[in-house]
Scaffold this motif. Structure first.
Motif, PDB file in Angstrom:
ATOM      1  N   ALA A   1       0.980  -1.175  -0.167  1.00 16.40           N
ATOM      2  CA  ALA A   1      -0.052   0.148   0.154  1.00 16.40           C
ATOM      3  C   ALA A   1       0.706   1.323  -0.070  1.00 16.40           C
ATOM      4  O   ALA A   1       0.601   2.372  -0.694  1.00 16.40           O
ATOM      5  CB  ALA A   1      -1.090   0.039   1.320  1.00 16.40           C
ATOM      6  N   LEU A   2       1.808   1.184   0.737  1.00 15.29           N
ATOM      7  CA  LEU A   2       2.751   2.191   0.829  1.00 15.29           C
ATOM      8  C   LEU A   2       3.516   2.783  -0.571  1.00 15.29           C
ATOM      9  O   LEU A   2       3.613   3.759  -1.028  1.00 15.29           O
ATOM     10  CB  LEU A   2       3.829   2.195   1.921  1.00 15.29           C
ATOM     11  N   TYR A   3       3.754   1.639  -1.153  1.00 15.83           N
ATOM     12  CA  TYR A   3       4.677   1.779  -2.453  1.00 15.83           C
ATOM     13  C   TYR A   3       3.577   2.053  -3.638  1.00 15.83           C
ATOM     14  O   TYR A   3       4.089   2.823  -4.356  1.00 15.83           O
ATOM     15  CB  TYR A   3       5.089   0.358  -2.982  1.00 15.83           C
ATOM     16  N   LEU A   4       2.177   1.999  -3.503  1.00 15.50           N
ATOM     17  CA  LEU A   4       1.295   2.508  -4.208  1.00 15.50           C
ATOM     18  C   LEU A   4       1.050   4.026  -4.008  1.00 15.50           C
ATOM     19  O   LEU A   4       0.832   4.703  -4.818  1.00 15.50           O
ATOM     20  CB  LEU A   4      -0.026   1.726  -4.267  1.00 15.50           C
TER      21      LEU A   4
ATOM     22  N   PRO B   1       4.450   7.261  -4.413  1.00 15.74           N
ATOM     23  CA  PRO B   1       4.485   8.067  -5.657  1.00 15.74           C
ATOM     24  C   PRO B   1       3.619   9.173  -6.006  1.00 15.74           C
ATOM     25  O   PRO B   1       3.872  10.208  -6.569  1.00 15.74           O
ATOM     26  CB  PRO B   1       4.622   6.900  -6.839  1.00 15.74           C
ATOM     27  N   HIS B   2       2.427   8.951  -5.524  1.00 13.99           N
ATOM     28  CA  HIS B   2       1.484  10.260  -5.850  1.00 13.99           C
ATOM     29  C   HIS B   2       1.793  11.227  -4.884  1.00 13.99           C
ATOM     30  O   HIS B   2       1.088  12.350  -5.058  1.00 13.99           O
ATOM     31  CB  HIS B   2      -0.016   9.505  -5.652  1.00 13.99           C
ATOM     32  N   LEU B   3       2.405  11.114  -3.680  1.00 12.04           N
ATOM     33  CA  LEU B   3       2.662  12.101  -2.838  1.00 12.04           C
ATOM     34  C   LEU B   3       3.684  13.103  -2.844  1.00 12.04           C
ATOM     35  O   LEU B   3       3.903  14.162  -2.484  1.00 12.04           O
ATOM     36  CB  LEU B   3       2.802  11.694  -1.357  1.00 12.04           C
ATOM     37  N   GLY B   4       4.345  12.652  -4.096  1.00  9.56           N
ATOM     38  CA  GLY B   4       5.923  13.385  -4.431  1.00  9.56           C
ATOM     39  C   GLY B   4       6.905  12.756  -4.249  1.00  9.56           C
ATOM     40  O   GLY B   4       7.174  11.780  -3.729  1.00  9.56           O
ATOM     41  N   PRO B   5       8.172  13.343  -4.764  1.00  4.62           N
ATOM     42  CA  PRO B   5       9.373  12.693  -4.619  1.00  4.62           C
ATOM     43  C   PRO B   5      10.148  13.067  -3.229  1.00  4.62           C
ATOM     44  O   PRO B   5      11.299  12.797  -3.425  1.00  4.62           O
ATOM     45  CB  PRO B   5      10.206  13.336  -5.844  1.00  4.62           C
ATOM     46  N   SER B   6       9.529  13.639  -2.409  1.00  2.00           N
ATOM     47  CA  SER B   6      10.354  14.002  -1.161  1.00  2.00           C
ATOM     48  C   SER B   6      10.825  12.874  -0.415  1.00  2.00           C
ATOM     49  O   SER B   6      10.577  11.933  -0.414  1.00  2.00           O
ATOM     50  CB  SER B   6       9.639  14.903  -0.293  1.00  2.00           C
ATOM     51  N   HIS B   7      12.085  13.088   0.006  1.00  3.12           N
ATOM     52  CA  HIS B   7      13.068  11.985   0.546  1.00  3.12           C
ATOM     53  C   HIS B   7      12.225  11.700   2.042  1.00  3.12           C
ATOM     54  O   HIS B   7      12.284  10.664   2.693  1.00  3.12           O
ATOM     55  CB  HIS B   7      14.358  12.428   0.984  1.00  3.12           C
ATOM     56  N   ALA B   8      11.572  12.787   2.492  1.00  2.00           N
ATOM     57  CA  ALA B   8      10.705  12.615   3.887  1.00  2.00           C
ATOM     58  C   ALA B   8       9.641  11.707   4.105  1.00  2.00           C
ATOM     59  O   ALA B   8       9.344  11.343   4.990  1.00  2.00           O
ATOM     60  CB  ALA B   8      10.329  14.180   4.282  1.00  2.00           C
ATOM     61  N   LEU B   9       9.106  11.322   2.962  1.00  2.00           N
ATOM     62  CA  LEU B   9       7.679  10.574   2.863  1.00  2.00           C
ATOM     63  C   LEU B   9       7.892   9.148   3.312  1.00  2.00           C
ATOM     64  O   LEU B   9       6.946   9.021   4.277  1.00  2.00           O
ATOM     65  CB  LEU B   9       7.218  10.692   1.409  1.00  2.00           C
TER      66      LEU B   9
END
Length: 447
Positions: free
Chosen positions: A169-172, A175-183
């Motif tokens: 679920a996190l892998y899906l 990517p939709h939340l952006g490329p930030s390293h913080a996510l």
């Protein structure tokens, strides 16, 4: 003594309380299942963490890999340090400490400023990931001890299913939340925070068994005491070290390929980036099917056959993926491999749990797997660059085949000893005792 009281005493002595239903035992094990997921997620998210550190923070591949390795090595070291000590230190206390470390470390890592070319981020990232990894390893150690005490294959399958489902679920989502390293770091911290309410259901002291709310019958003076075999290690003392050493090689061989699967798919199999991401997503999704298959198979075939045959099949899939020169062959190898991995892993975890119900070897086996995860990407990159794809594939296949026999032998020995152990009082003594009780009852009723 009345006949009714005597009947009650006889019932308590010779008819132990029924084991809890599957639903009740699952509810009791829920905190351990969630802690298992929290402890394993950093390893599942390591590829996207390393990729985002390179992409946003502009760290070199070596620097980003070092951050990921520090995180996973810290997790493994925590498991090794706590193996066999969870009961003594306190289950709930350790779980709280692990979650606090995890929250502090990954929240700090997520707040590191994302300046392009900021190699000065390393002094903040390394201690943050060290703390987060120690917290994750502590959670995994508590979870491993509780799951080993449960002693049910179904609990192991549920733990892996929860982990695979959450990671997928996190892998899906990420990517939709952006490329930030913080996510990914903040996702790990949030998952840990959501776990805190479940700690109220953890025992404060020893975890000799998963708490069973449906089996709390009062003890009687005539109740048969629990057999010491139920809490003693199963098998010769060398079985544990062989299992842990085999798990290191088993894990590092597969993670060596996983770490370079993107390179092989792009540069050898001829996939573009979009199709490669699709193949890897389907491969990760197939892991859920592997866990479900393990649940359906259960203990009917024992543990030795799934571990041995499954590892041989994994070796074939690894060779196919690493030598594939077409998109179809690469996709088949990756999908089948990722479906077989959790199936075999569930039986390896079950073997470790049965080897020592106190959870010591299950925690050490998990730490051994984490060591393999930590060292796999660096090993894969070095071997692929030095040997080339065909020899790289052959070496990984040989290593996996070499682990199949000893891991299967450990599982077979544990299975045999588990079947040979007595599970309760001698049934032949019960009719004689009941006859004595009936005679005593008649004497009591006589005028």
């Amino acid at each position: 003594m009345s006949s009714r009281a005597r009947e009650a005493g006889r019932s308590t002595a010779h008819h132990p309380a029924r084991p809890a239903s599957g639903t009740a035992s699952t509810r009791a094990a829920l905190p351990y299942l969630v802690l298992f997921t929290v402890g394993a997620l950093p390893a599942y998210l390591a590829p996207t963490i390393v990729g985002r550190l390179v992409g946003e923070l502009r760290l070199t591949a070596t620097q980003a890999g070092t951050v990921g390795s520090v995180m996973l090595l810290a997790s493994a070291m925590a498991g090794i340090a706590l193996a066999g000590r969870v009961d003594r230190l306190g289950t709930a206390r350790l779980a709280r400490a692990g979650l606090v470390l995890l929250l502090a470390g990954f929240t700090l890592a997520g707040t590191v400023p994302g300046h392009p070319g900021s190699s000065d981020s390393m002094p903040l990232l390394l201690p943050a990931c060290l703390l987060g990894g120690l917290g994750a390893g502590t959670c995994a150690a508590v979870a491993g001890t509780g799951i080993a005490a449960a002693g049910r294959h179904r609990i192991t399958v549920l733990a892996l299913l929860a982990t695979s489902g959450t990671a997928g679920a996190l892998y899906l989502l990420l990517p939709h939340l952006g490329p930030s390293h913080a996510l990914p770091f903040l996702a790990l911290a949030l998952t840990g925070a959501l776990t805190f309410p479940l700690l109220l259901r953890l025992p404060a002291g020893r975890t000799t068994a998963v708490p069973d709310p449906a089996a709390t019958a009062p003890a009687s003076a005539t109740t048969v005491p629990a057999s010491p075999i139920a809490t003693a290690p199963t098998g010769p003392p060398l079985l544990g070290p062989v299992l842990a050493a085999g798990m290191v090689l088993w894990s590092v061989a597969q993670n060596a390929l996983w770490g370079v699967s993107g390179q092989l798919g792009l540069h050898r199999a001829g996939l573009n980036e979009q199709r490669l991401c699709l193949v890897l997503a389907v491969a990760l999704g197939s892991a859920v099917l592997g866990v479900l298959a393990a649940g359906l198979l259960g203990d009917r075939a024992g543990r030795a056959a799934p571990i041995t045959l499954g590892t041989v099949a994994i070796a074939a899939c690894v060779v196919l993926s690493a030598t594939a020169t077409s998109p179809r062959a690469f996709a088949v190898g990756e999908v089948l491999w990722n479906a077989l991995y959790p199936l075999v892993l569930s039986y390896l975890i079950g073997t470790a749990a049965a080897l020592d119900p106190s959870g010591r070897w299950m925690v050490l086996t998990g730490a051994a797997a984490a060591l393999g995860v930590a060292g796999g990407p660096l090993t894969g990159a070095a071997l692929l660059a030095g040997l080339g794809a065909p020899w790289f594939a052959a070496l990984l296949g040989v290593v996996l085949l070499a682990t199949a026999a000893p891991l299967g032998l450990v599982a077979r020995t544990v299975d045999r000893r588990t079947l040979a152990e007595p599970t309760g009082p001698d049934p032949s003594a019960i009719p004689a005792q009941r006859a004595e009780d009936r005679a005593a009852t008649r004497t009591t009723r006589a005028p």
